[in-house]
Design a protein around this motif. Structure first.
Motif, PDB file in Angstrom:
ATOM      1  N   ALA A   1     -24.762  18.702  13.122  1.00 16.92           N
ATOM      2  CA  ALA A   1     -26.092  18.800  13.744  1.00 16.92           C
ATOM      3  C   ALA A   1     -26.761  17.428  13.814  1.00 16.92           C
ATOM      4  O   ALA A   1     -27.593  17.185  14.688  1.00 16.92           O
ATOM      5  N   ARG A   2     -26.377  16.534  12.890  1.00 15.40           N
ATOM      6  CA  ARG A   2     -26.934  15.165  12.946  1.00 15.40           C
ATOM      7  C   ARG A   2     -26.158  14.276  13.907  1.00 15.40           C
ATOM      8  O   ARG A   2     -26.412  13.081  14.008  1.00 15.40           O
ATOM      9  N   GLY A   3     -25.129  14.864  14.545  1.00 21.69           N
ATOM     10  CA  GLY A   3     -24.346  14.093  15.521  1.00 21.69           C
ATOM     11  C   GLY A   3     -23.217  13.301  14.904  1.00 21.69           C
ATOM     12  O   GLY A   3     -22.600  12.457  15.562  1.00 21.69           O
ATOM     13  N   GLU A   4     -22.921  13.558  13.604  1.00 19.87           N
ATOM     14  CA  GLU A   4     -21.827  12.817  12.957  1.00 19.87           C
ATOM     15  C   GLU A   4     -20.485  13.457  13.309  1.00 19.87           C
ATOM     16  O   GLU A   4     -20.424  14.628  13.680  1.00 19.87           O
ATOM     17  N   THR A   5     -19.406  12.689  13.147  1.00 18.02           N
ATOM     18  CA  THR A   5     -18.072  13.285  13.340  1.00 18.02           C
ATOM     19  C   THR A   5     -17.556  13.771  11.982  1.00 18.02           C
ATOM     20  O   THR A   5     -17.907  13.229  10.934  1.00 18.02           O
ATOM     21  N   ILE A   6     -16.696  14.796  12.032  1.00 21.06           N
ATOM     22  CA  ILE A   6     -16.158  15.349  10.782  1.00 21.06           C
ATOM     23  C   ILE A   6     -14.630  15.374  10.864  1.00 21.06           C
ATOM     24  O   ILE A   6     -14.061  15.268  11.949  1.00 21.06           O
ATOM     25  N   ASP A   7     -13.985  15.526   9.701  1.00 19.25           N
ATOM     26  CA  ASP A   7     -12.520  15.637   9.697  1.00 19.25           C
ATOM     27  C   ASP A   7     -12.108  16.906  10.431  1.00 19.25           C
ATOM     28  O   ASP A   7     -12.784  17.932  10.327  1.00 19.25           O
ATOM     29  N   ARG A   8     -10.949  16.865  11.095  1.00 23.46           N
ATOM     30  CA  ARG A   8     -10.497  18.076  11.808  1.00 23.46           C
ATOM     31  C   ARG A   8     -10.070  19.162  10.836  1.00 23.46           C
ATOM     32  O   ARG A   8     -10.223  20.337  11.102  1.00 23.46           O
ATOM     33  N   ILE A   9      -9.517  18.758   9.675  1.00 20.90           N
ATOM     34  CA  ILE A   9      -9.057  19.770   8.717  1.00 20.90           C
ATOM     35  C   ILE A   9      -9.605  19.448   7.332  1.00 20.90           C
ATOM     36  O   ILE A   9      -9.488  18.315   6.854  1.00 20.90           O
ATOM     37  N   THR A  10     -10.218  20.427   6.679  1.00 23.11           N
ATOM     38  CA  THR A  10     -10.644  20.288   5.292  1.00 23.11           C
ATOM     39  C   THR A  10     -10.025  21.438   4.509  1.00 23.11           C
ATOM     40  O   THR A  10     -10.389  22.602   4.724  1.00 23.11           O
ATOM     41  N   TYR A  11      -9.057  21.140   3.642  1.00 22.05           N
ATOM     42  CA  TYR A  11      -8.410  22.189   2.843  1.00 22.05           C
ATOM     43  C   TYR A  11      -9.143  22.354   1.516  1.00 22.05           C
ATOM     44  O   TYR A  11      -9.617  21.369   0.933  1.00 22.05           O
ATOM     45  N   SER A  12      -9.164  23.608   1.033  1.00 19.33           N
ATOM     46  CA  SER A  12      -9.744  23.850  -0.291  1.00 19.33           C
ATOM     47  C   SER A  12      -8.687  23.568  -1.374  1.00 19.33           C
ATOM     48  O   SER A  12      -7.489  23.624  -1.096  1.00 19.33           O
ATOM     49  N   GLU A  13      -9.152  23.298  -2.579  1.00 20.17           N
ATOM     50  CA  GLU A  13      -8.224  23.037  -3.703  1.00 20.17           C
ATOM     51  C   GLU A  13      -7.879  24.340  -4.387  1.00 20.17           C
ATOM     52  O   GLU A  13      -8.768  25.124  -4.723  1.00 20.17           O
ATOM     53  N   GLU A  14      -6.602  24.580  -4.600  1.00 18.16           N
ATOM     54  CA  GLU A  14      -6.161  25.859  -5.164  1.00 18.16           C
ATOM     55  C   GLU A  14      -5.038  25.657  -6.164  1.00 18.16           C
ATOM     56  O   GLU A  14      -4.440  24.590  -6.218  1.00 18.16           O
ATOM     57  N   THR A  15      -4.736  26.736  -6.916  1.00 18.66           N
ATOM     58  CA  THR A  15      -3.701  26.627  -7.944  1.00 18.66           C
ATOM     59  C   THR A  15      -2.832  27.894  -7.940  1.00 18.66           C
ATOM     60  O   THR A  15      -2.933  28.721  -7.043  1.00 18.66           O
ATOM     61  N   VAL A  16      -1.979  28.012  -8.941  1.00 12.11           N
ATOM     62  CA  VAL A  16      -1.128  29.209  -9.087  1.00 12.11           C
ATOM     63  C   VAL A  16      -1.338  29.741 -10.497  1.00 12.11           C
ATOM     64  O   VAL A  16      -1.321  28.973 -11.466  1.00 12.11           O
ATOM     65  N   PHE A  17      -1.540  31.049 -10.620  1.00  8.06           N
ATOM     66  CA  PHE A  17      -1.625  31.701 -11.934  1.00  8.06           C
ATOM     67  C   PHE A  17      -0.342  32.521 -12.106  1.00  8.06           C
ATOM     68  O   PHE A  17      -0.003  33.306 -11.208  1.00  8.06           O
ATOM     69  N   SER A  18       0.340  32.365 -13.249  1.00  8.16           N
ATOM     70  CA  SER A  18       1.572  33.162 -13.383  1.00  8.16           C
ATOM     71  C   SER A  18       1.916  33.400 -14.842  1.00  8.16           C
ATOM     72  O   SER A  18       1.321  32.801 -15.752  1.00  8.16           O
ATOM     73  N   ASP A  19       2.921  34.260 -15.049  1.00  9.05           N
ATOM     74  CA  ASP A  19       3.345  34.564 -16.412  1.00  9.05           C
ATOM     75  C   ASP A  19       4.093  33.396 -17.060  1.00  9.05           C
ATOM     76  O   ASP A  19       4.487  33.479 -18.226  1.00  9.05           O
ATOM     77  N   PHE A  20       4.304  32.299 -16.347  1.00  6.34           N
ATOM     78  CA  PHE A  20       4.851  31.093 -16.982  1.00  6.34           C
ATOM     79  C   PHE A  20       3.769  30.317 -17.717  1.00  6.34           C
ATOM     80  O   PHE A  20       4.054  29.432 -18.504  1.00  6.34           O
ATOM     81  N   ASP A  21       2.525  30.628 -17.391  1.00  6.53           N
ATOM     82  CA  ASP A  21       1.409  29.852 -17.946  1.00  6.53           C
ATOM     83  C   ASP A  21       1.069  30.375 -19.342  1.00  6.53           C
ATOM     84  O   ASP A  21       0.651  31.533 -19.488  1.00  6.53           O
ATOM     85  N   PRO A  22       1.219  29.546 -20.398  1.00  6.89           N
ATOM     86  CA  PRO A  22       0.928  30.035 -21.748  1.00  6.89           C
ATOM     87  C   PRO A  22      -0.543  30.411 -21.947  1.00  6.89           C
ATOM     88  O   PRO A  22      -0.881  31.181 -22.836  1.00  6.89           O
ATOM     89  N   ASP A  23      -1.415  29.893 -21.086  1.00  4.19           N
ATOM     90  CA  ASP A  23      -2.855  30.169 -21.235  1.00  4.19           C
ATOM     91  C   ASP A  23      -3.342  31.262 -20.292  1.00  4.19           C
ATOM     92  O   ASP A  23      -4.535  31.353 -20.004  1.00  4.19           O
ATOM     93  N   VAL A  24      -2.397  32.091 -19.810  1.00  2.00           N
ATOM     94  CA  VAL A  24      -2.787  33.060 -18.776  1.00  2.00           C
ATOM     95  C   VAL A  24      -3.927  33.979 -19.236  1.00  2.00           C
ATOM     96  O   VAL A  24      -4.798  34.367 -18.446  1.00  2.00           O
TER      97      VAL A  24
END
Ligand code: AHR
Length: 327
Positions: free
Chosen positions: A296-319
């Motif tokens: 809205a301010r007329g600035e340019t933005i990146d074409r792609i912005t990915y979110s940060e994510e992880t994996v939860f699994s039974d390999f994780d000792p802190d599950v």
């Protein structure tokens, strides 16, 4: 007389200031004035816990950012999303964001938005266009990476498997971005190992009820399977209902891999009924508000912005210590 003229002048300045600060309505107004920006957001529906979390994220992020939100829920219908976008154009919002239910069929309405000078952000899912300039940016998950992560977990889990590994897949909405790329990333990881065979694949439309039904069909038509790869938690929760009704132990008789990270799925991971949850976060909307304000301010933005994510699994000792989720 002179006093009256001064009074009129002061009044005129005050009225002009108030007009400049008014939010813009259908009749139009100045861009870039000191007023909250107006964002039109078209949500695709309410098919899953993830989606409900995503809707909450839009509303709360808009409040935090002081963005005036026009929100429409399309109840799972592309034509409703197209109507919503047209209404945002008619209202002359500053920026449009939408979560496209499928990838194709958006060219005409997005051309109308571009012709009206309104930038468009794809939220969560993306689109296939003849002219890529109809979209200004994308904010969401890397669904291909999610599929890769699901495949990598399976390779590790089955490292000592003595014989063939029979996999059933419940995929998401046909022709949607997460359905396409979660399938592709997963296959790219397992395809070179002849141990792994996808013996069944059907869409469950990201719905819990369909996950339950498709799992019934898997157990009848595919025979015994070693692995269930389900493209979202809502379908996984439905499938697990069926698995348990048939007297099987999810997570033990069948390895269960899911995507999202809803509280319900994390609870079952902690109980050993799900083996792996590849995270896909619905909390995209602070990023969307930031990008919308910059556009809205007329600035340019990146074409792609990915979110940060992880994996939860039974390999994780802190599950067991995964903190509570809010969706
Ligand atoms: O597009 C994101 C997907 O859509 C989520 O994985 C799913 O739960 C939702 O319905």
């Amino acid at each position: 007389m002179k006093r009256l003229a001064v009074l009129f002048a002061v009044l005129a300045v005050a009225v002009a200031a108030v007009i400049l600060m008014l939010p813009r309505g259908p009749e139009g107004g100045d861009k870039g004035a000191e007023r909250p920006i107006i964002l039109g957001f078209s949500q695709l529906g309410s098919e899953s816990g993830w989606r409900i979390g995503n809707t909450r994220s839009v509303i709360t992020a808009a409040q935090r950012a002081g963005v005036q939100l026009m929100f429409k829920n399309a109840e799972q219908k592309q034509e409703n999303q197209i109507d919503a976008i047209r209404s945002f154009i008619a209202y002359q919002v500053d920026v449009i964001a939408f979560a496209p239910i499928v990838e194709d069929g958006w060219d005409n309405v997005l051309r109308e938005a571009k012709d009206a000078g309104i930038p468009v952000i794809c939220s969560d899912r993306s689109v296939i266009l003849e002219d890529d300039s109809l979209i200004t940016g994308f904010v969401g998950s890397d669904f291909y990476l999610e599929g890769v992560r699901a495949g990598e977990y399976l390779l590790k889990k089955m490292a000592d498997a003595p014989g063939p590994v029979r996999i059933a897949e419940i995929s998401g909405t046909i022709d949607s971005t997460p359905m396409r790329y979660r399938a592709l990333g997963f296959r790219d990881i397992i395809k070179d190992d002849p141990l792994f065979e996808i013996v069944y694949s059907q869409s469950g439309d990201f719905l819990r009820s369909r996950g339950k039904e498709v799992m019934e069909d898997i157990l009848i038509t595919a025979g015994p399977v070693d692995v269930l790869y389900s493209h979202n938690d809502s379908m996984t929760l439905g499938a697990i209902e069926t698995i348990e009704q048939k007297g099987l132990n999810p997570g033990k008789d069948m390895v269960i891999i899911s995507v999202d990270g809803e509280q319900g799925a994390i609870d079952l991971l902690k109980q050993g009924k799900i083996n792996c949850v590849v995270e896909c976060t619905p909390m995209l909307c602070d990023m969307i508000m930031d990008l919308a304000q910059r556009l809205a301010r007329g600035e340019t933005i990146d074409r792609i912005t990915y979110s940060e994510e992880t994996v939860f699994s039974d390999f994780d000792p802190d599950v067991l210590s995964i903190p509570p989720r809010w969706y």
